[in-house]
Design a protein around this motif. Structure first.
Motif: not given
Length: 207
Positions: A181-183, A166-168, A185-192, A93-101
């Motif tokens: 988005s960060r919140e 993809d969804g996020l 992302l953390e929730a999805v990560t916890a589910m995974l 997320w940091d390298r390819l998503v955040d700020g890189r829409s």
């Protein structure tokens, strides 16, 4: 104009095409536009890429490999499966998503273009196969190094990582809100991580 090897030109034109596509989209990006972006005559561009479809194929392959490489490099494999999943998702997320829409919109547009173009739809399938294979590999390596088991097959876990991202990402590019988005992302990560049900393998005692 000095001679430049075709392989160097190839990389130059793919980079120029990525810039033009991110800015203008697939429909408005022509070979001439990419040639102008690269600062070369159209004939020079057509010598390496005779058609727009060949150039788009090269761009799609380049984007897929870049994303796969980020996935490969992101995970820390020495802290166990949960750590690898958390670190891998966050780094991606940091390298390819955040700020890189612009990159993400271009990637979605290219995927749809591949699906709708005869002879290119296999690229879209390969794209997701490539991503999931890389993630499944580092999930398995991380678990094995830590002596852990996963409650679901690694390939399935990897597919769900990719589909969740993809969804996020789609939500992020449609309605940018970094904090939300960060919140999420953390929730999805916890589910995974919960789905993975990480457990340490029992030690086998020799008789």
């Amino acid at each position: 104009m000095p001679y430049i090897e075709a392989s160097v030109r190839h990389r130059q034109f793919v980079a120029a095409a990525r810039s033009a596509l991110a800015r203008d989209g697939v429909g408005r990006t022509s070979l001439r536009a990419v040639a102008n972006e690269a600062g070369v005559p159209l004939g020079t561009m057509q010598y390496v890429f005779p058609s727009k479809e060949l150039l788009l194929r090269a761009v799609i392959e380049d984007v897929i490999e870049e994303t796969a490489e980020v996935f490969r490099a992101a995970a820390d494999l020495d802290g166990g499966l949960e750590h690898a999943v958390r670190r891998g998702i966050a780094e991606f997320w940091d390298r390819l998503v955040d700020g890189r829409s612009d990159l993400q919109v271009m990637q979605y547009e290219l995927t749809i273009h591949a699906l709708r173009t005869a002879g290119m739809n296999g690229l879209a399938r390969w794209q997701y196969e490539r991503y999931t294979a890389v993630i499944a590999d580092w999930c398995q390596q991380a678990a094995q190094r830590a002596g852990e088991t996963c409650a679901v097959p690694f390939a399935q876990l990897a597919r769900l990582v990719v589909s969740s991202l993809d969804g996020l990402i789609m939500q992020y590019v449609c309605d940018p809100n970094p904090a939300r988005s960060r919140e999420d992302l953390e929730a999805v990560t916890a589910m995974l991580v919960g789905l993975a049900g990480v457990r340490r393998e029992p030690h086998v005692v020799a008789g």
